[in-house]
Design a protein around this motif. Structure first.
Motif, short mmCIF file in Angstrom:
data_model
loop_
_atom_site.label_atom_id
_atom_site.label_comp_id
_atom_site.label_asym_id
_atom_site.label_seq_id
_atom_site.Cartn_x
_atom_site.Cartn_y
_atom_site.Cartn_z
N VAL A 49 0.86 -1.17 0.00
CA VAL A 49 0.00 0.00 0.00
C VAL A 49 0.90 1.23 0.00
O VAL A 49 2.04 1.18 0.48
N ALA A 50 0.40 2.34 -0.55
CA ALA A 50 1.15 3.58 -0.53
C ALA A 50 0.91 4.28 0.81
O ALA A 50 1.05 3.66 1.86
N PHE A 51 0.50 5.56 0.80
CA PHE A 51 0.28 6.28 2.05
C PHE A 51 -1.19 6.32 2.47
O PHE A 51 -1.56 7.09 3.36
N ALA A 52 -2.05 5.51 1.83
CA ALA A 52 -3.41 5.35 2.36
C ALA A 52 -3.30 4.79 3.77
O ALA A 52 -2.27 4.22 4.15
N ASP A 53 -4.36 4.93 4.56
CA ASP A 53 -4.26 4.49 5.95
C ASP A 53 -3.78 3.05 6.06
O ASP A 53 -2.91 2.74 6.88
N ALA A 54 -4.37 2.14 5.26
CA ALA A 54 -4.00 0.74 5.47
C ALA A 54 -4.15 -0.14 4.24
O ALA A 54 -3.50 -1.19 4.17
N TYR A 55 -4.99 0.26 3.27
CA TYR A 55 -5.31 -0.62 2.15
C TYR A 55 -5.24 0.15 0.83
O TYR A 55 -5.40 1.38 0.82
N PRO A 56 -5.06 -0.54 -0.29
CA PRO A 56 -4.83 0.15 -1.56
C PRO A 56 -5.96 1.05 -2.05
O PRO A 56 -5.70 2.07 -2.68
N LEU A 57 -7.21 0.68 -1.83
CA LEU A 57 -8.31 1.56 -2.22
C LEU A 57 -9.58 1.21 -1.44
O LEU A 57 -9.64 0.16 -0.80
N MET A 58 -10.56 2.12 -1.54
CA MET A 58 -11.78 1.96 -0.75
C MET A 58 -13.00 2.30 -1.58
O MET A 58 -12.98 3.20 -2.41
#
Length: 264
Positions: free
Chosen positions: A140-149
């Motif tokens: 994952v990048a700098f999202a909180d925890a997962y790749p997308l929402m």
């Protein structure tokens, strides 16, 4: 079900960008949350503590990022090349990333009124997804925890029916909004296909005080809405949930109107 809208957040906690398509990579949408503001201790900063971050419009530009906010002059930030690397902290993770330079640091410090620097997640940086919800190698990048929402529009409609004053989807910062579903249909998914790409639906998105920040005014709701109302009907043992976190199991392009098919 189909894709109603698509959204990108190049800088974590910045203003939402609406887009007609998203290029999906293993780390999530290309260009999504690849930049991060950190404090003087190299710890991540978000609108949870610094609501003015949502007032920054960060737009990918050739070779870098364009920043606009308030009365400050537009700043063009090149992707750092051969820059010093900093060990930054985001939640419980430490990530080695290049610093974007003093010009960006001065601009952000002036805007936020506190010491701040800008860093970039390049291809050499590595941040693993929580192995309790991921496969080996998931990143994952700098999202909180997962790749997308993803969130269903019907979920927001159901929330707004309970609120004294409706809120927009910008409070919840999804990458994908789904139309023509039951409210919270995403809660039931374990795997989903959007367009031609399959995703694992791994964990409902838990919500915090960030949802009380109104992006248009960069202020928090004095009554703690919509989190207060969500707590009344969306509390689970894991917390208050709204939306579903996804991990891509393929790459390609998502587009407005793409069909959405629950696979399990």
């Amino acid at each position: 079900m189909h894709v109603a809208s698509l959204h990108l957040y190049p800088l974590k906690s910045c203003a939402q960008l609406d887009t007609a398509s998203l290029e999906i990579t293993p780390r999530g949408p290309a260009g999504d949350r690849r930049w991060l503001v950190v404090d003087g201790d190299h710890r991540f900063m978000t609108a949870r503590q610094h609501a003015r971050l949502v007032g920054i419009r960060a737009v990918p530009a050739a070779g870098g990022l364009r920043l606009d906010a308030g009365d400050l002059p537009t700043l063009h930030v090149p992707v750092p090349a051969h820059a010093p690397r900093r060990r930054v902290t985001i939640w419980r993770d430490s990530v080695d990333v290049p610093d974007a330079g003093d010009a960006a640091a001065h601009w952000l410090t002036r805007y936020l009124g506190t010491t701040a620097r800008l860093v970039h997640m390049d291809d050499a940086a590595r941040r693993a997804v929580d192995p309790a919800f991921a496969a080996p190698g998931d990143e994952v990048a700098f999202a909180d925890a997962y790749p997308l929402m993803v969130i269903s529009q019907a979920a927001l409609d159901g929330l707004n029916a309970r609120l004294p004053t409706p809120v927009s989807m910008t409070r919840f910062r999804p990458n994908v909004v789904i139309a023509d579903s039951a409210p919270h249909a995403e809660d039931t998914w374990s795997r989903v296909r959007i367009g031609d790409i399959e995703f694992d639906a791994v964990k409902a998105c838990t919500r915090c005080v960030f949802t009380t920040v109104e992006p248009a005014t960069m202020t928090r709701d004095p009554d703690g809405e919509p989190l207060r109302t969500l707590t009344g009907y969306r509390r689970t043992p894991a917390g208050v949930t709204f939306g579903m976190n996804l991990i891509p199991r393929g790459t390609g392009t998502l587009r407005m109107g793409d069909p959405v098919v629950a696979l399990g």
